[in-house]
Enzyme design. Structure first.
Site, PDB file in Angstrom:
ATOM      1  N   GLU A 158       7.705  12.189   0.280  1.00  0.00           N
ATOM      2  CA  GLU A 158       8.016  11.092   1.209  1.00  0.00           C
ATOM      3  C   GLU A 158       8.788  11.614   2.423  1.00  0.00           C
ATOM      4  OE1 GLU A 158       6.728   8.273   0.982  1.00  0.00           O
ATOM      5  OE2 GLU A 158       6.300   7.861  -1.126  1.00  0.00           O
ATOM      6  N   ASP A 207      -4.703  10.658  -3.572  1.00  0.00           N
ATOM      7  CA  ASP A 207      -5.253  10.241  -2.272  1.00  0.00           C
ATOM      8  C   ASP A 207      -5.120  11.237  -1.121  1.00  0.00           C
ATOM      9  OD1 ASP A 207      -2.504   9.765  -2.383  1.00  0.00           O
ATOM     10  OD2 ASP A 207      -2.598   7.674  -1.801  1.00  0.00           O
ATOM     11  N   GLU A 266      -1.656  -4.628  -5.608  1.00  0.00           N
ATOM     12  CA  GLU A 266      -1.456  -3.212  -5.897  1.00  0.00           C
ATOM     13  C   GLU A 266      -2.536  -2.653  -6.820  1.00  0.00           C
ATOM     14  OE1 GLU A 266       0.102  -1.644  -3.680  1.00  0.00           O
ATOM     15  OE2 GLU A 266       1.696  -0.681  -4.802  1.00  0.00           O
ATOM     16  N   GLU A 289      -3.155   0.774   4.367  1.00  0.00           N
ATOM     17  CA  GLU A 289      -4.393   1.545   4.195  1.00  0.00           C
ATOM     18  C   GLU A 289      -5.643   0.777   4.609  1.00  0.00           C
ATOM     19  OE1 GLU A 289      -1.891   1.639   2.150  1.00  0.00           O
ATOM     20  OE2 GLU A 289      -1.430   3.744   1.837  1.00  0.00           O
TER      21      GLU A 289
HETATM   22  C1  DMJ Z   1       2.180   5.759   3.140  1.00  0.00           C
HETATM   23  O1  DMJ Z   1       3.494   6.171   3.049  1.00  0.00           O
HETATM   24  C2  DMJ Z   1       1.258   6.927   3.255  1.00  0.00           C
HETATM   25  O2  DMJ Z   1       0.085   6.476   3.817  1.00  0.00           O
HETATM   26  C3  DMJ Z   1       0.996   7.595   1.942  1.00  0.00           C
HETATM   27  O3  DMJ Z   1       0.042   8.619   2.004  1.00  0.00           O
HETATM   28  C4  DMJ Z   1       0.600   6.637   0.858  1.00  0.00           C
HETATM   29  N1  DMJ Z   1       0.730   5.306   1.245  1.00  0.00           N
HETATM   30  C5  DMJ Z   1       1.874   4.879   1.952  1.00  0.00           C
HETATM   31  C6  DMJ Z   1       1.726   3.460   2.403  1.00  0.00           C
HETATM   32  O4  DMJ Z   1       1.048   2.676   1.507  1.00  0.00           O
END
Ligand code: DMJ
EC number: 3.2.1.-
Length: 934
Positions: free
Chosen positions: A147, A294, A388, A406
Site C-alpha cells: 500500500e 490482480d 465486495e 476499478e
Molecule cells: C487500489 O488501492 C489499487 O487499485 C489496488 O491495486 C487495488 N485496489 C485498490 C482500490 O480498490
C-alpha cells in the site's frame, strides 16, 4: 504521442522501439472509429452534456477533497460520518486495512496528480507545499509495503511527474526543485529493508522508522505475502530508479518479479494467491485475477509498456493465455486451483477483478473485456454498487463496498477503445449512484451494506486518487486537460508516470529470455488487438452486439461459468450425486458416497461429518466426483447459513441537514416488529430515562410517539423493549455501552429475546454500536430535533429536500461554510471487540465469505436450497424473495432427511486442492454473527 515513434499493433514484438506505442495504438485506433460508428445503440452524448458531467465530477471531488482538507488533514483519511480525521492508534483497529495508514497524510499524497488532471493547478501547487512542509516519512508505525508503494511512493512520483511537466510549461511550479522526488527517494530507501529475504520477495509490512528486524520494529516475523503485494512494485521502483539514477530500486523489484515468475505453476502457468517469502512455496493455491493477484498481472504488462523490456510482455502473455484458458469463463472470471485449473476454487467473484476489462483493453483483447464489464454493470444496476463479492448467479456474497474505482477504470478504458457512448451513460450512472447513496454532508462514505444502503465511516484515499481521475477523464475532451494524458501510464493506483522513462537511465540489466518462454498458441483469442483494427470499421455495432446477449444475464439467464462447472464433469454425464439431493438415510446415496471415497461419521452429539479420502475412491474419476461433491456441500452449507442470518437493518437520519444521507448499520432483534415485512418506522428520537431502560420510564411524555434511545446493558433487550413500549414509544434503538465500538470493527449481531414468549413486543427494535449511536446523539446535541427512519433498507432520499441537501453539500465545499460538525471533541477509545477482517489490501480480501450454520438442510429435492449455480432452473431471487427465503430457512422445523440430521462437512486428504476452501471456511467462522447476548 510525438515521441512514440512506432505504430506496431498490441503484443507484436518490436524490441528496439519504445513500447508505449502500444498504448497509443490501442487508443488512437479505436477513437478514430468512434465518430462514424453510431447508427444505433446508445445515442452520442453532446459536448455540453459531457461538460456538465465533467463539472459534476469536479464538484464531487471538491466535496470529498475539501472536507478531507478541512476536517481531517493532516490525518491519513477522512471519516465522513463523524467528520474528522482517521488517526491510526486513535481509532479501533480495523486490522490489515489500517496498514495503509502511516501518519503521512495519505489522502493528500494520493490526491496530488488528481488535482492536475482535474485542472486544479493552483490547488496542486498548494498541496505540494503542504506535503513538503508537513509530511513526515519517519514515523514509528508499521505499514503495508504494497500500500505504501502504490499510494505514497506512487503518489509522490505522480506528483513529481506532473510538477516537472507544469514547470516546463512555464506558469506554475516554477520554484519546484525535485523536492517530491527527494521524498520519494527517502521513502524508497525506507522500503528496501523489506526485501532482505533469500527469495527477494518483500516482507508484507515494514516499520517506517525501525525497518524490519529490530525489536522495536514489531514486524519481520511474517512468512507469507500475497502475489500482488510482491509483484506490484516495478512501476514505482523503476520510475524512482530512472528519475534518480539509483538503480537499486528497479533491481529489487525485478528480482521479486523474477522469483514469482520462476515459481509459477509450470503446468498451468498460473500463480497462487499467497506465497511463502522464504521458501517460495505457494501458501494459497487458488488463482484468479482479483484480490491478492490482480495488480501482479497488471504490472507485467505495464512494465513492458513503461520499460520496453520484452520479457515482461512474454511473461504477461504466458499468464494471459492461462487466464483465458482456465479463469475466464465469459462473462465470468472464476478462481481455479493452480494444480488442477479445470477445477473452480470458488463460486463467487470479488470486486477487485473489475479492473481486468481495463487491462484487457490495454492488451487489445476487447471482446471479453466488453463481456465482463457488461456483467459487472448489471450487478451494479441491481445493487447500485459492486458488492465486495458476489456469486456466479449474481447474489451478494459480501455486501460491503468501499467506493472502489476499478469499474470506473475499466469503463474509461473501454470508452477509449470503442468510443461507444454507452460507456458514457455507464459513467453517468456511477456519478448518480455516488451522489445518491454515498454522498454525506462531510464527504462520501463507503457502503457498509449495498443491500441496506448503510454507510461505513471511511473514505479511502484511492477514492480520490482513482475514482475522480477516471470519471473526469471519461467525459473530458483532449482540450479539457492541460497536458497529453497519452504520454503517461497509469499505475495501479492511477498515478501517472511519464512514458519517456523508458529511454532514461536505462542501465538495469535485463534477464535473458531467449529460451525461457513458451511459444504461445494464441488461436484461442484471435480477437486480440490487431483484429480490432478490422472489426471496428467493418462493424460499427461491434461492442453493442457483444453486450446484447448479456443484457439480462443478472436477472434472468444462467451464467456461463455455471454451465462450465456442469460441463467439467466427466464427458457430459451428470455427477452421480448432487449435494442438494443427498440424504443420509438413503442407502443408494451412501453407496455412491462410498464409491467416491466419502465416508459418513456419526458424531456423539448427533451431528454427521463427511470426510473424503481420495485414495479410497473406486477410481480417479470417482475421486474427482467426490471432491466435487464435497465442494458442493461446502457451498450449500455456506449458502444456507448465510440465508439463516437476519440481514442488517438501517437507521437513516432524515431530518435537516442529513435528509436521509446518513445511513447507519444496525443490528436487528429477534423480537418485535419485523422491519423486513412491514413498512419502515419513522419518528423523532428521544432518550429514555433511565437511559438503560431497565425499569419503568420516568419520562413517558418525552418518548411517547417517538423512537426511544436506550443504553445497552443491565437487563435483557426484551425488557428494555417492553418498558419503552409501555411508555408509548413507537420504536427503540439500543446503543452499545462499549465506548468506541463500531460496526466497522465488530461483527453485527441480533438482539436475542429473553427466552420467554416475546409476542407482546410489537414495536421495532434496532441495535447500534457506540460509534454509530454517537452520530445520532451528537446530532441531537447539535440540532435538538432529530428524525430517523428504521427500515431494512435505506429509502430514497426525500425528493423535496434533495435540492436543499445538494445545495448544502455544495456550500460546504466553500471553506468556512461547513454547517455540519457532528462530533467535535469526541474521544474514541480502543474497542475491546475483536477486529473485523475487512480489508482492501490484497492480502486480506479473502475474508469475503458467508457465515454458516450447517444444521438445517432441506431434504426436499423439489425445493432449491442448494447452491443456485448447480440448479438446472437457475432462477434469480430478487431482494424481497431473498428475504422471504431467509425467513423460511430460519424455521427450526425444517428438517434434513426424515429426521433432523445436522451435518458438518470436514475435509481430509486432497488437502492440496482444498486448502483454499478451508481457508474460506475459517474466515466464515470469524465472520459468524455473535448471537443472543445482552
Ligand atoms: C487500489 O488501492 C489499487 O487499485 C489496488 O491495486 C487495488 N485496489 C485498490 C482500490 O480498490
Amino acid at each position: 504521442m510525438s515521441e512514440a515513434g512506432g505504430d506496431r499493433g498490441c503484443g507484436s514484438p518490436a524490441p528496439q522501439r519504445a513500447p508505449w506505442s502500444l498504448v497509443a495504438t490501442t487508443a488512437a485506433l479505436c477513437l478514430v472509429t468512434a465518430t462514424s460508428m453510431w447508427t444505433a445503440g446508445a445515442a452520442p452524448m453532446t459536448r455540453e452534456e459531457k461538460q456538465k458531467l465533467g463539472n459534476q465530477v469536479l464538484e464531487m471531488f471538491d466535496h470529498a477533497y475539501g472536507n478531507y482538507m478541512e476536517h481531517a488533514y493532516p490525518a491519513d483519511e477522512l471519516m465522513p460520518l463523524t467528520c474528522r480525521g482517521r488517526i491510526r492508534g486513535e481509532e479501533p483497529s480495523r486490522g490489515d486495512v489500517d496498514d495503509a495508514l502511516g501518519k503521512f497524510s495519505l489522502t493528500l499524497i494520493d490526491s496530488l496528480d488528481t488535482l492536475v488532471v482535474l485542472n486544479k493547478t493552483k490547488e496542486f501547487e498548494d498541496a505540494v507545499k503542504k506535503v513538503l512542509r508537513d509530511v513526515n516519512l519517519d514515523n514509528d508505525v508499521v505499514v503495508s509495503v504494497f500500500e505504501t508503494n502504490i499510494r505514497v511512493l506512487g503518489g509522490l512520483l505522480g506528483g513529481h511527474s506532473l510538477a516537472i511537466m507544469l514547470k516546463e510549461k512555464g506558469e506554475y511550479m516554477q520554484w519546484y526543485n525535485d523536492e517530491l522526488l527527494q521524498m520519494a527517494k527517502q521513502l524508497g530507501y525506507k522500503l528496501l529493508p523489506a526485501f532482505n529475504t533469500t527469495s527477494g520477495l518483500p516482507y508484507p509490512r515494514i516499520n517506517l522508522k525501525f525497518g524490519i528486524r529490530k525489536p522495536e520494529a514489531r514486524t519481520g516475523t511474517e512468512t507469507d505475502t500475497c502475489t500482488a503485494c510482491a509483484g506490484t512494485l516495478i512501476l514505482e521502483f523503476a520510475a524512482l530508479s530512472r528519475f534518480t539514477g539509483a538503480t537499486i530500486f528497479e533491481e529489487y523489484a525485478r528480482k521479486a518479479l523474477d522469483f514469482l515468475w520462476e515459481k509459477r505453476q509450470r503446468s498451468s502457468n498460473l500463480v497462487g494467491v499467497t506465497i511463502n517469502i522464504h521458501t517460495g512455496d505457494w501458501v494459497r493455491k487458488d488463482s484468479g485475477v482479483g484480490a491478492g493477484i490482480d495488480s501482479y498481472y497488471e504490472y507485467l504488462l505495464k512494465a513492458y509498456v513503461l520499460l520496453g523490456d520484452d520479457s515482461f510482455l512474454e511473461r504477461f502473455n504466458t499468464h494471459y493465455d492461462a487466464i483465458m484458458r482456465y479463469i475466464s469463463q465469459p462473462p465470468l472470471l472464476l478462481d481455479v486451483h493452480i494444480h488442477k485449473p479445470m477445477l473452480n476454487a470458488r463460486t463467487w467473484m470479488d470486486a477487485l477483478l473489475a479492473f481486468f476489462p481495463g487491462l484487457q483493453v490495454l492488451k487489445g483483447d476487447i471482446r471479453p473485456a466488453i463481456e465482463t464489464h457488461e456483467m459487472l454493470y448489471q450487478v451494479i444496476k441491481k445493487h447500485n454498487f459492486l458488492p465486495e463479492a458476489f456469486t456466479t448467479d449474481f447474489r451478494v456474497h459480501w455486501a460491503q463496498h468501499p467506493l472502489r474505482p476499478e469499474f470506473a477504470e475499466s469503463t474509461y478504458f473501454l470508452y477509449k477503445a470503442t468510443g461507444d457512448p454507452y460507456y458514457l451513460e455507464v459513467g453517468k450512472t456511477l456519478i448518480e449512484n455516488l451522489n445518491k447513496y454515498a454522498r454525506v454532508p462531510c464527504g462520501f462514505a463507503a457502503m457498509k451494506d449495498v443491500r441496506t444502503g448503510s454507510h461505513e465511516d471511511r473514505m479511502d484515499s484511492f477514492f480520490l486518487a482513482e475514482m475522480f481521475k477516471y470519471l473526469y477523464l471519461l467525459f473530458a475532451d483532449k482540450e479539457d486537460i492541460i497536458f497529453d494524458i497519452e504520454d503517461y501510464i497509469f499505475t495501479t493506483e492511477a498515478h501517472l508516470l511519464p512514458l519517456w522513462l523508458s529511454t532514461t537511465n536505462h542501465s538495469v540489466s535485463k534477464k535473458s529470455t531467449t529460451s525461457e518462454y513458451i511459444e504461445l498458441d494464441d488461436s484461442n483469442f484471435d480477437w486480440t488487438c490487431p483484429n480490432t483494427q478490422i472489426l471496428f470499421p467493418n462493424d460499427p455495432l461491434y461492442a453493442q452486439s457483444i453486450r446484447e446477449p448479456l443484457k439480462n444475464v443478472v436477472d434472468k439467464s444462467c451464467p456461463r461459468g455455471v454451465i462450465r462447472v456442469e460441463e467439467s464433469f466427466r464427458s457430459g454425464s451428470r455427477p452421480p450425486l448432487r449435494a442438494r439431493d443427498f440424504m443420509a438415510t438413503n442407502p443408494e446415496h451412501l453407496e455412491i458416497l462410498k464409491k467416491m471415497g466419502v465416508s459418513l461419521i456419526h458424531l456423539k452429539d448427533g451431528r454427521v461429518q463427511l470426510v473424503q479420502h481420495a485414495i479410497q475412491a473406486a477410481s480417479s474419476i470417482d475421486a474427482e466426483d467426490g471432491l466435487r461433491f464435497m465442494q458442493e456441500m461446502i457451498e450449500l452449507s455456506s449458502q444456507q447459513q448465510k440465508e439463516q442470518q437476519l440481514p442488517p437493518r438501517a437507521v437513516q437520519i432524515v431530518s435537516h441537514p442529513f435528509f436521509g444521507r446518513v445511513v447507519l448499520t444496525a443490528g436487528p432483534a429477534q423480537f418485535g416488529l419485523d422491519l423486513s415485512k412491514h413498512k419502515e418506522t419513522r419518528g423523532f428520537v428521544a432518550s429514555s430515562k433511565p437511559y438503560n431502560g431497565c425499569s419503568e420510564l420516568t419520562n413517558p411524555e418525552a418518548v411517547m410517539g417517538k423512537i426511544a434511545l436506550l443504553l445497552r446493558g443491565q437487563c435483557m433487550f426484551a425488557e428494555k423493549a417492553r418498558n419503552i413500549q409501555n411508555a408509548g414509544a413507537i420504536g427503540g434503538i439500543v446503543i452499545d455501552d462499549n465506548e468506541g465500538s463500531s460496526s466497522d470493527t465488530a461483527p453485527l449481531f441480533q438482539m436475542a429475546g429473553d427466552g420467554k414468549d416475546t409476542d407482546d413486543i410489537k414495536i421495532p427494535m434496532l441495535f447500534l454500536f457506540s460509534k454509530e449511536g454517537s452520530i445520532i446523539l451528537d446530532a441531537i446535541r447539535e440540532y435538538e430535533e432529530v428524525e430517523v427512519l428504521l427500515s431494512d433498507k435505506a429509502k430514497d432520499r426525500d425528493p423535496e429536500t434533495e435540492n436543499e441537501s445538494q445545495n448544502q453539500s455544495a456550500e460546504q465545499t466553500t471553506p468556512g461554510s461547513q454547517e455540519v460538525d457532528l462530533v467535535d471533541g469526541a474521544s474514541p477509545e480502543d474497542s475491546p471487540l475483536n477486529s473485523h477482517p475487512e480489508s482492501s489490501s490484497p492480502a486480506a480480501t479473502d475474508s469475503a465469505t458467508a457465515s454458516a450454520s450447517p444444521s438445517q438442510q432441506n431434504s426436499d429435492p423439489t425445493e432449491n436450497h442448494g447452491p443456485p449455480g448447480f440448479d438446472g432452473e437457475c432462477t434469480y431471487l430478487d431482494e424481497d424473495e431473498e428475504q422471504s427465503e431467509t425467513e423460511e430457512d430460519s424455521n427450526p422445523n425444517v428438517s434434513w432427511g426424515k429426521e433432523a440430521q445436522p451435518m458438518h462437512p470436514i475435509l481430509a486428504n486432497w488437502n492440496e486442492d482444498m486448502e483454499a476452501i478451508e481457508m474460506m471456511e475459517k474466515e466464515m467462522e470469524k465472520r459468524e454473527m455473535m448471537k443472543g447476548e445482552l
